[in-house]
Design a protein around this motif. Structure first.
Motif, PDB file in Angstrom:
ATOM      1  N   ARG A  37      12.074  -9.027  -3.453  1.00 38.71           N
ATOM      2  CA  ARG A  37      12.457  -8.610  -2.101  1.00 38.71           C
ATOM      3  C   ARG A  37      12.231  -9.740  -1.119  1.00 38.71           C
ATOM      4  O   ARG A  37      11.453 -10.652  -1.356  1.00 38.71           O
ATOM      5  CB  ARG A  37      11.663  -7.394  -1.654  1.00 38.71           C
ATOM      6  CG  ARG A  37      10.149  -7.622  -1.483  1.00 38.71           C
ATOM      7  CD  ARG A  37       9.712  -7.769  -0.054  1.00 38.71           C
ATOM      8  NE  ARG A  37       8.296  -8.025   0.082  1.00 38.71           N
ATOM      9  CZ  ARG A  37       7.775  -9.233   0.123  1.00 38.71           C
ATOM     10  NH1 ARG A  37       8.546 -10.297   0.029  1.00 38.71           N
ATOM     11  NH2 ARG A  37       6.460  -9.398   0.243  1.00 38.71           N
ATOM     12  N   GLY A  42       8.232  -6.991   9.963  1.00 31.62           N
ATOM     13  CA  GLY A  42       7.244  -5.936   9.710  1.00 31.62           C
ATOM     14  C   GLY A  42       6.242  -6.463   8.701  1.00 31.62           C
ATOM     15  O   GLY A  42       6.190  -6.009   7.565  1.00 31.62           O
ATOM     16  N   GLU A  43       5.419  -7.451   9.142  1.00 28.79           N
ATOM     17  CA  GLU A  43       4.508  -8.104   8.188  1.00 28.79           C
ATOM     18  C   GLU A  43       3.081  -7.641   8.433  1.00 28.79           C
ATOM     19  O   GLU A  43       2.625  -7.576   9.580  1.00 28.79           O
ATOM     20  CB  GLU A  43       4.626  -9.617   8.361  1.00 28.79           C
ATOM     21  CG  GLU A  43       4.596 -10.386   7.084  1.00 28.79           C
ATOM     22  CD  GLU A  43       5.788 -10.091   6.184  1.00 28.79           C
ATOM     23  OE1 GLU A  43       5.643  -9.237   5.280  1.00 28.79           O
ATOM     24  OE2 GLU A  43       6.842 -10.715   6.366  1.00 28.79           O
ATOM     25  N   HIS A  44       2.391  -7.322   7.324  1.00 30.90           N
ATOM     26  CA  HIS A  44       1.015  -6.808   7.367  1.00 30.90           C
ATOM     27  C   HIS A  44       0.948  -5.488   8.154  1.00 30.90           C
ATOM     28  O   HIS A  44      -0.048  -5.192   8.806  1.00 30.90           O
ATOM     29  CB  HIS A  44       0.046  -7.855   7.939  1.00 30.90           C
ATOM     30  CG  HIS A  44      -0.119  -9.023   7.009  1.00 30.90           C
ATOM     31  ND1 HIS A  44      -0.969  -9.002   5.929  1.00 30.90           N
ATOM     32  CD2 HIS A  44       0.523 -10.209   6.958  1.00 30.90           C
ATOM     33  CE1 HIS A  44      -0.876 -10.142   5.272  1.00 30.90           C
ATOM     34  NE2 HIS A  44       0.036 -10.893   5.870  1.00 30.90           N
ATOM     35  N   ASP A  46       2.340  -2.628   6.447  1.00 30.90           N
ATOM     36  CA  ASP A  46       2.454  -1.532   5.471  1.00 30.90           C
ATOM     37  C   ASP A  46       1.122  -0.860   5.187  1.00 30.90           C
ATOM     38  O   ASP A  46       1.032   0.367   5.153  1.00 30.90           O
ATOM     39  CB  ASP A  46       3.179  -1.970   4.180  1.00 30.90           C
ATOM     40  CG  ASP A  46       2.539  -3.124   3.441  1.00 30.90           C
ATOM     41  OD1 ASP A  46       1.561  -3.706   3.963  1.00 30.90           O
ATOM     42  OD2 ASP A  46       3.019  -3.455   2.341  1.00 30.90           O
ATOM     43  N   TYR A  47       0.042  -1.666   5.046  1.00 28.82           N
ATOM     44  CA  TYR A  47      -1.255  -1.031   4.773  1.00 28.82           C
ATOM     45  C   TYR A  47      -1.893  -0.473   6.048  1.00 28.82           C
ATOM     46  O   TYR A  47      -3.035  -0.015   6.036  1.00 28.82           O
ATOM     47  CB  TYR A  47      -2.193  -1.977   4.013  1.00 28.82           C
ATOM     48  CG  TYR A  47      -2.379  -3.344   4.622  1.00 28.82           C
ATOM     49  CD1 TYR A  47      -3.285  -3.568   5.640  1.00 28.82           C
ATOM     50  CD2 TYR A  47      -1.635  -4.426   4.157  1.00 28.82           C
ATOM     51  CE1 TYR A  47      -3.457  -4.815   6.197  1.00 28.82           C
ATOM     52  CE2 TYR A  47      -1.787  -5.687   4.713  1.00 28.82           C
ATOM     53  CZ  TYR A  47      -2.711  -5.882   5.736  1.00 28.82           C
ATOM     54  OH  TYR A  47      -2.879  -7.133   6.283  1.00 28.82           O
ATOM     55  N   CYS A 174      -2.847  -4.468  -1.895  1.00 31.47           N
ATOM     56  CA  CYS A 174      -1.577  -4.587  -1.153  1.00 31.47           C
ATOM     57  C   CYS A 174      -1.130  -3.233  -0.601  1.00 31.47           C
ATOM     58  O   CYS A 174      -1.624  -2.181  -1.003  1.00 31.47           O
ATOM     59  CB  CYS A 174      -0.489  -5.146  -2.080  1.00 31.47           C
ATOM     60  SG  CYS A 174      -0.111  -4.071  -3.447  1.00 31.47           S
ATOM     61  N   GLY A 175      -0.166  -3.288   0.331  1.00 30.73           N
ATOM     62  CA  GLY A 175       0.486  -2.079   0.812  1.00 30.73           C
ATOM     63  C   GLY A 175       1.593  -1.684  -0.157  1.00 30.73           C
ATOM     64  O   GLY A 175       1.673  -2.207  -1.276  1.00 30.73           O
ATOM     65  N   ILE A 176       2.479  -0.798   0.290  1.00 27.87           N
ATOM     66  CA  ILE A 176       3.487  -0.219  -0.601  1.00 27.87           C
ATOM     67  C   ILE A 176       4.838  -0.938  -0.526  1.00 27.87           C
ATOM     68  O   ILE A 176       5.719  -0.734  -1.353  1.00 27.87           O
ATOM     69  CB  ILE A 176       3.660   1.295  -0.281  1.00 27.87           C
ATOM     70  CG1 ILE A 176       4.511   2.038  -1.324  1.00 27.87           C
ATOM     71  CG2 ILE A 176       4.236   1.513   1.111  1.00 27.87           C
ATOM     72  CD1 ILE A 176       3.871   2.194  -2.654  1.00 27.87           C
ATOM     73  N   MET A 177       5.018  -1.827   0.466  1.00 24.94           N
ATOM     74  CA  MET A 177       6.355  -2.369   0.732  1.00 24.94           C
ATOM     75  C   MET A 177       7.051  -2.983  -0.490  1.00 24.94           C
ATOM     76  O   MET A 177       8.201  -2.631  -0.794  1.00 24.94           O
ATOM     77  CB  MET A 177       6.280  -3.430   1.831  1.00 24.94           C
ATOM     78  CG  MET A 177       7.549  -4.256   1.966  1.00 24.94           C
ATOM     79  SD  MET A 177       7.551  -5.314   3.389  1.00 24.94           S
ATOM     80  CE  MET A 177       6.351  -6.564   2.945  1.00 24.94           C
ATOM     81  N   ASP A 178       6.384  -3.894  -1.179  1.00 26.01           N
ATOM     82  CA  ASP A 178       7.077  -4.677  -2.204  1.00 26.01           C
ATOM     83  C   ASP A 178       7.569  -3.787  -3.337  1.00 26.01           C
ATOM     84  O   ASP A 178       8.711  -3.892  -3.797  1.00 26.01           O
ATOM     85  CB  ASP A 178       6.148  -5.764  -2.770  1.00 26.01           C
ATOM     86  CG  ASP A 178       5.676  -6.729  -1.701  1.00 26.01           C
ATOM     87  OD1 ASP A 178       6.060  -6.554  -0.529  1.00 26.01           O
ATOM     88  OD2 ASP A 178       4.914  -7.650  -2.029  1.00 26.01           O
ATOM     89  N   TYR A 228      -6.219 -12.059   2.267  1.00 27.57           N
ATOM     90  CA  TYR A 228      -5.475 -10.798   2.373  1.00 27.57           C
ATOM     91  C   TYR A 228      -6.432  -9.590   2.460  1.00 27.57           C
ATOM     92  O   TYR A 228      -6.334  -8.785   3.397  1.00 27.57           O
ATOM     93  CB  TYR A 228      -4.489 -10.678   1.203  1.00 27.57           C
ATOM     94  CG  TYR A 228      -3.552  -9.505   1.322  1.00 27.57           C
ATOM     95  CD1 TYR A 228      -2.264  -9.668   1.833  1.00 27.57           C
ATOM     96  CD2 TYR A 228      -3.934  -8.230   0.937  1.00 27.57           C
ATOM     97  CE1 TYR A 228      -1.401  -8.594   1.957  1.00 27.57           C
ATOM     98  CE2 TYR A 228      -3.086  -7.154   1.059  1.00 27.57           C
ATOM     99  CZ  TYR A 228      -1.821  -7.335   1.560  1.00 27.57           C
ATOM    100  OH  TYR A 228      -0.962  -6.275   1.689  1.00 27.57           O
ATOM    101  N   GLY A 337       6.401 -12.154   3.879  1.00 33.53           N
ATOM    102  CA  GLY A 337       5.389 -11.844   2.864  1.00 33.53           C
ATOM    103  C   GLY A 337       3.979 -12.068   3.395  1.00 33.53           C
ATOM    104  O   GLY A 337       3.765 -12.152   4.602  1.00 33.53           O
ATOM    105  N   GLY A 338       3.040 -12.189   2.462  1.00 33.36           N
ATOM    106  CA  GLY A 338       1.620 -12.238   2.804  1.00 33.36           C
ATOM    107  C   GLY A 338       1.207 -13.474   3.583  1.00 33.36           C
ATOM    108  O   GLY A 338       0.293 -13.430   4.390  1.00 33.36           O
TER     109      GLY A 338
HETATM  110  C1  GAF Z   1       2.186  -8.852   0.440  1.00 31.57           C
HETATM  111  C2  GAF Z   1       1.772  -7.438   0.063  1.00 31.57           C
HETATM  112  F1  GAF Z   1       1.945  -7.215  -1.289  1.00 31.57           F
HETATM  113  C3  GAF Z   1       2.574  -6.390   0.858  1.00 31.57           C
HETATM  114  O1  GAF Z   1       2.083  -5.107   0.582  1.00 31.57           O
HETATM  115  C4  GAF Z   1       2.532  -6.682   2.362  1.00 31.57           C
HETATM  116  O2  GAF Z   1       1.277  -6.315   2.908  1.00 31.57           O
HETATM  117  C5  GAF Z   1       2.842  -8.147   2.642  1.00 31.57           C
HETATM  118  O3  GAF Z   1       2.044  -9.032   1.858  1.00 31.57           O
HETATM  119  C6  GAF Z   1       2.615  -8.487   4.095  1.00 31.57           C
HETATM  120  O4  GAF Z   1       3.514  -7.779   4.905  1.00 31.57           O
HETATM  121  O5  GAF Z   1       3.498  -9.106   0.041  1.00 31.57           O
END
Ligand code: GAF
Length: 385
Positions: A37, A42-44, A46-47, A174-178, A228, A337-338
């Motif tokens: 992906r 919308g970074e950081h 998701d969690y 991590c959050g759920i996005m990926d 992270y 991303g992260g």
């Molecule tokens: C990494 C994490 F795996 C995602 O869940 C997300 O938090 C991202 O960093 C930052 O937006 O890809």
């Protein structure tokens, strides 16, 4: 100049060939793929139960394989960074006891998924059921309902089970996005994901005059592992000081009112999250209207906030973003991303893509890799040749 990448059928053919080589000429019975992906904005968040706007890529991981009669697992992988295919063999505990992480570390992703697939925590969900099978008519209405739900849960489960695998077997909270976008990605669309309700709204992104350019900085700073979890912890602390379940429920007014109870770092981290959640919702609206200038401006604000408030960018990513923004026809650019290395994502007019890549190459101190991409489908079963 952009890197070309193999098509899905080419990857399947390569995987089938390797399978035959490793397993004495046998052919696999199943093939599936799941995409990578890019997050547009919308970074950081998701969690923090906020919004994210990623899209699935035409860059995919293909798995081909077959069931065996023994409880042993063998996985072989061929990657660009190794000359020889790598192999791991392990057995599945017969009594259902946990399958702990171990060595080699790449196999922990596989083990983690197996572990959570066997004991899958089914997430909350909303569903509508309609059926044309008459109830009680001897035409298996209950079986069709059961099987429909099982199939539905299989769709929901992978994202959550794979996120848990990352937590328990790779040590990344991590959050759920990926995982979510890798399962539910839709061709020609970005996905606005509400990371609290797990509702996803597809946003059309298939304008032929537009290009989404990914630039890999080809650096990964070692900080990425430790920073992270620290960011995530800070957000949770900030939410708890504000008396909220998560930063999703916080406003800038809440933050300002609590300023004397938050240390400076916690305030800046929380401010990034609260504003980034708002920016992501606005960006999705802008994209729906085809307002690319406005979308690009939000991308730039997101990058600046990640650099100055959340402090997850790095010199290389900042260079790539600044270089892209110097080119006419570029709407916006940001790290994705992260952070601490990895890629930038740039939205630009299609006619500007060659000169943008040239300009970035000239200005960047490292060696970039470019991918011109389009929003693609999520994970799917594939037909074998
Ligand atoms: C990494 C994490 F795996 C995602 O869940 C997300 O938090 C991202 O960093 C930052 O937006 O890809």
């Amino acid at each position: 100049m952009a890197s070309s990448f193999p098509s899905v059928p080419e990857l399947v053919a390569a995987a089938v060939h390797l399978y035959g080589q490793v397993f004495g000429g046998e052919a696999p019975q199943k093939a599936v793929c799941a995409p990578g992906r890019v997050n547009l904005i919308g970074e950081h968040t998701d969690y923090n139960q906020g919004f994210v706007l990623p899209m699935a890529l035409p860059l995919v991981t293909v798995v081909v394989g077959s069931r065996t009669s023994s409880p042993g697992v063998t996985v072989v992988t061929a990657t660009e960074d190794a000359d020889e295919p790598r192999r791991v063999d392990f057995s599945l505990p017969a009594d259902g006891s946990p399958l702990p992480p171990g060595s080699p570390s790449w196999a922990n992703y596989v083990k983690g998924v197996i572990q959570h697939y066997r004991a899958p925590p089914v997430p909350g969900f909303r569903a509508v059921v309609v059926s044309s099978v008459p109830l009680g008519g001897g035409l298996s209405s209950s079986a069709s309902l059961e099987v429909a739900f099982y199939t539905f849960l299989q769709q929901l489960k992978p994202a959550v089970a794979c996120q848990k695998a990352e937590h328990t077997h790779a040590g990344v909270p991590c959050g759920i996005m990926d995982q979510f976008v890798s399962v539910f990605g839709r061709e020609g669309h970005a996905l606005l994901i509400d990371c609290r309700s797990l509702e996803a709204t597809p946003v059309p992104l298939a304008d032929p005059g537009l290009v989404i350019l990914i630039t890999n900085s080809n650096v990964k700073h070692s900080l990425s592992g430790s920073e992270y979890p620290m960011r995530r912890r800070r957000c949770e602390e900030a939410a708890s000081i504000l008396g909220k379940d998560s930063l999703r429920d916080a406003t800038m007014k809440d933050l300002e009112e609590a300023r004397d109870r938050l240390d400076d770092v916690t305030y800046r981290r929380a401010r990034h999250v609260v504003e980034e959640i708002g920016r992501t919702a606005q960006a999705a609206e802008a994209l729906k209207r085809g307002a690319y200038e406005a979308f690009g401006q939000l991308m730039v604000e997101s990058h600046n906030s990640l650099r100055d408030l959340y402090e997850v960018s790095c010199r290389e990513l900042d260079q790539l973003v600044s270089a892209a923004l110097e080119v006419e026809g570029v709407f916006g650019s940001r790290m994705t991303g992260g952070g601490f290395g990895g890629c930038t994502v740039t939205l630009l007019q299609a006619h500007a893509v060659d000169r943008t890549m040239l300009h970035i190459q000239e200005r960047y101190s490292g060696t970039p890799t470019f991918y011109v991409t389009t929003p693609s489908e999520g994970a799917r079963a594939l037909r074998l040749p």
